[in-house]
Design an enzyme around this catalytic site. Sequence first.
Site, PDB file in Angstrom:
ATOM      1  N   ASN A   9       0.937  -1.076  -0.052  1.00  0.00           N
ATOM      2  CA  ASN A   9      -0.126   0.064   0.088  1.00  0.00           C
ATOM      3  C   ASN A   9       0.870   1.189   0.097  1.00  0.00           C
ATOM      4  O   ASN A   9       1.592   1.579   0.969  1.00  0.00           O
ATOM      5  CB  ASN A   9      -0.828   0.007   1.300  1.00  0.00           C
ATOM      6  CG  ASN A   9      -1.939   1.185   1.325  1.00  0.00           C
ATOM      7  OD1 ASN A   9      -1.798   2.073   0.470  1.00  0.00           O
ATOM      8  ND2 ASN A   9      -2.393   1.326   2.564  1.00  0.00           N
ATOM      9  N   TRP A  10       1.079   1.809  -1.353  1.00  0.00           N
ATOM     10  CA  TRP A  10       1.979   3.173  -1.229  1.00  0.00           C
ATOM     11  C   TRP A  10       1.630   4.200  -0.806  1.00  0.00           C
ATOM     12  O   TRP A  10       2.311   5.276  -0.488  1.00  0.00           O
ATOM     13  CB  TRP A  10       2.485   3.007  -2.723  1.00  0.00           C
ATOM     14  CG  TRP A  10       3.141   1.971  -3.416  1.00  0.00           C
ATOM     15  CD1 TRP A  10       3.621   0.933  -2.980  1.00  0.00           C
ATOM     16  CD2 TRP A  10       3.617   2.171  -4.648  1.00  0.00           C
ATOM     17  NE1 TRP A  10       4.420   0.196  -3.745  1.00  0.00           N
ATOM     18  CE2 TRP A  10       4.562   0.822  -5.019  1.00  0.00           C
ATOM     19  CE3 TRP A  10       3.573   2.648  -5.827  1.00  0.00           C
ATOM     20  CZ2 TRP A  10       5.026   0.246  -6.176  1.00  0.00           C
ATOM     21  CZ3 TRP A  10       4.035   2.433  -7.017  1.00  0.00           C
ATOM     22  CH2 TRP A  10       4.959   1.052  -7.136  1.00  0.00           C
ATOM     23  N   LYS A  11       0.307   4.312  -0.316  1.00  0.00           N
ATOM     24  CA  LYS A  11      -0.255   5.641  -0.077  1.00  0.00           C
ATOM     25  C   LYS A  11      -0.150   6.872  -0.797  1.00  0.00           C
ATOM     26  O   LYS A  11       0.171   6.616  -1.998  1.00  0.00           O
ATOM     27  CB  LYS A  11       0.178   5.618   1.587  1.00  0.00           C
ATOM     28  CG  LYS A  11      -0.185   4.338   2.317  1.00  0.00           C
ATOM     29  CD  LYS A  11      -0.011   4.553   3.729  1.00  0.00           C
ATOM     30  CE  LYS A  11      -0.271   3.400   4.628  1.00  0.00           C
ATOM     31  NZ  LYS A  11      -0.322   3.275   6.002  1.00  0.00           N
ATOM     32  N   HIS A  94      -9.760   1.608   4.661  1.00  0.00           N
ATOM     33  CA  HIS A  94      -8.337   1.621   5.395  1.00  0.00           C
ATOM     34  C   HIS A  94      -8.652   2.384   6.331  1.00  0.00           C
ATOM     35  O   HIS A  94      -9.423   3.537   6.208  1.00  0.00           O
ATOM     36  CB  HIS A  94      -7.410   1.962   4.202  1.00  0.00           C
ATOM     37  CG  HIS A  94      -5.971   1.907   4.945  1.00  0.00           C
ATOM     38  ND1 HIS A  94      -5.586   2.978   5.925  1.00  0.00           N
ATOM     39  CD2 HIS A  94      -4.989   1.225   4.813  1.00  0.00           C
ATOM     40  CE1 HIS A  94      -4.343   2.584   6.220  1.00  0.00           C
ATOM     41  NE2 HIS A  94      -3.967   1.564   5.762  1.00  0.00           N
ATOM     42  N   GLU A  96      -7.026   4.943   7.344  1.00  0.00           N
ATOM     43  CA  GLU A  96      -6.881   6.431   7.379  1.00  0.00           C
ATOM     44  C   GLU A  96      -8.007   6.951   6.448  1.00  0.00           C
ATOM     45  O   GLU A  96      -8.277   8.126   6.654  1.00  0.00           O
ATOM     46  CB  GLU A  96      -5.315   6.460   6.518  1.00  0.00           C
ATOM     47  CG  GLU A  96      -4.109   6.464   7.204  1.00  0.00           C
ATOM     48  CD  GLU A  96      -2.967   5.606   6.541  1.00  0.00           C
ATOM     49  OE1 GLU A  96      -2.977   5.677   5.682  1.00  0.00           O
ATOM     50  OE2 GLU A  96      -2.133   5.020   7.350  1.00  0.00           O
ATOM     51  N   GLU A 166      -5.883  -5.042  10.420  1.00  0.00           N
ATOM     52  CA  GLU A 166      -5.090  -4.072  10.453  1.00  0.00           C
ATOM     53  C   GLU A 166      -5.231  -3.112  11.864  1.00  0.00           C
ATOM     54  O   GLU A 166      -6.081  -2.340  11.796  1.00  0.00           O
ATOM     55  CB  GLU A 166      -4.931  -2.739   9.402  1.00  0.00           C
ATOM     56  CG  GLU A 166      -4.603  -3.517   8.117  1.00  0.00           C
ATOM     57  CD  GLU A 166      -3.983  -2.445   7.121  1.00  0.00           C
ATOM     58  OE1 GLU A 166      -2.732  -2.737   6.789  1.00  0.00           O
ATOM     59  OE2 GLU A 166      -4.598  -1.274   6.805  1.00  0.00           O
ATOM     60  N   GLY A 172       1.893   2.347  10.841  1.00  0.00           N
ATOM     61  CA  GLY A 172       2.769   3.416  10.662  1.00  0.00           C
ATOM     62  C   GLY A 172       3.405   3.734  12.085  1.00  0.00           C
ATOM     63  O   GLY A 172       4.117   4.853  12.076  1.00  0.00           O
ATOM     64  N   SER A 211       2.807  -2.063  10.448  1.00  0.00           N
ATOM     65  CA  SER A 211       4.208  -2.121  10.756  1.00  0.00           C
ATOM     66  C   SER A 211       5.079  -3.476  10.461  1.00  0.00           C
ATOM     67  O   SER A 211       5.733  -3.941  11.262  1.00  0.00           O
ATOM     68  CB  SER A 211       4.617  -1.693  12.236  1.00  0.00           C
ATOM     69  OG  SER A 211       4.109  -0.242  12.457  1.00  0.00           O
ATOM     70  N   GLY A 232       2.489  -1.058   4.334  1.00  0.00           N
ATOM     71  CA  GLY A 232       2.578   0.280   3.796  1.00  0.00           C
ATOM     72  C   GLY A 232       4.062   0.685   3.864  1.00  0.00           C
ATOM     73  O   GLY A 232       4.642   0.400   2.514  1.00  0.00           O
ATOM     74  N   GLY A 233       4.736   1.249   4.631  1.00  0.00           N
ATOM     75  CA  GLY A 233       6.240   1.769   4.830  1.00  0.00           C
ATOM     76  C   GLY A 233       7.051   0.870   4.118  1.00  0.00           C
ATOM     77  O   GLY A 233       7.866   1.382   3.193  1.00  0.00           O
TER      78      GLY A 233
HETATM   79  P1  PGA Z   1       2.455   0.189   7.642  1.00  0.00           P
HETATM   80  O1  PGA Z   1       0.994   0.784   6.970  1.00  0.00           O
HETATM   81  O2  PGA Z   1       2.907  -1.021   7.090  1.00  0.00           O
HETATM   82  O3  PGA Z   1       3.289   1.650   7.137  1.00  0.00           O
HETATM   83  O4  PGA Z   1       2.045   0.240   9.121  1.00  0.00           O
HETATM   84  C1  PGA Z   1       0.147  -0.755   6.751  1.00  0.00           C
HETATM   85  C2  PGA Z   1      -1.127  -0.039   6.123  1.00  0.00           C
HETATM   86  O5  PGA Z   1      -1.572   0.938   6.579  1.00  0.00           O
HETATM   87  O6  PGA Z   1      -1.731  -0.895   5.136  1.00  0.00           O
END
Ligand code: PGA
Length: 248
Positions: A9-11, A94, A96, A166, A172, A211, A232-233
């Site tokens: 997930n590149w956001k 998600h 966010e 999640e 994050g 994470s 994500g990251g």
């Molecule tokens: P993260 O994000 O791996 O940076 O914690 C995961 C996500 O939001 O899908």
Amino acid sequence: MRRSLVVGNWKMNGTLASAEALAKGVIAGLSPSSADAAICAPYVFLPKLQDLVKGTNLALGAQNVADKESGAFTGEISAAMLSEVGCKYAIVGHSERRTYYGDTNESVAARFCQALSKGVIPILCIGETLEQREQDQTFAVIDEQLAAVINAAGIAAFAGAVIAYEPVWAIGTGKTATDEQAQEVHHYIRQYLAAKDQTIADNMQILYGGSAKPDNAKGLFAMPDIDGGLIGGASLDADSFLKICHSV
Ligand code: PGA
């Protein structure tokens, strides 16, 4: 036997050039023994990435999808549009989106249905906040988030979906759920589905997100109800994403 799936997930990160370089790096490093892999990229990069992933083992996805089919919904992107640019997956719900953009269980359910109706596999994100976990509400939150979508789409629709657990407190933050904490909720989700349809539950890919990194992926993925990850990251670097893909 469920196949493992690792989704990046590149956001809202990168440039067109960096996105292309990252996708190329991932494609070059995938092997037949890796998990199935996908990248959920910013909308505007999708057409370019569609060309790059064609004929490779890397699938393409979006990070959201509109809750309506088409029409006067300024700024939204429909499931049909995603399908046209080669998206196999779309993330829905998600945290966010739920936290910053007002997505509700109901609108997430509508997005889920829109994706399915155009042959795009929804990756339904669910999970509790730290406060909810501390108040022992984790399972109640999961119940509510799943029920909203099952009520709208029907349990049979989940045959064409993926679920990502999640925990919001792990996204994050560098704070990963322990293998056992994640497994406990994944098992709970599978039991919840099994009460409605055993076959759907047995076949459901339930990904862990929050994470997840090369150094903790192996332990998480070894858990019986964890079928891969939503990353994500660590998906923004080809090497670390590939290490996670190879951790299954
Ligand atoms: P993260 O994000 O791996 O940076 O914690 C995961 C996500 O939001 O899908």
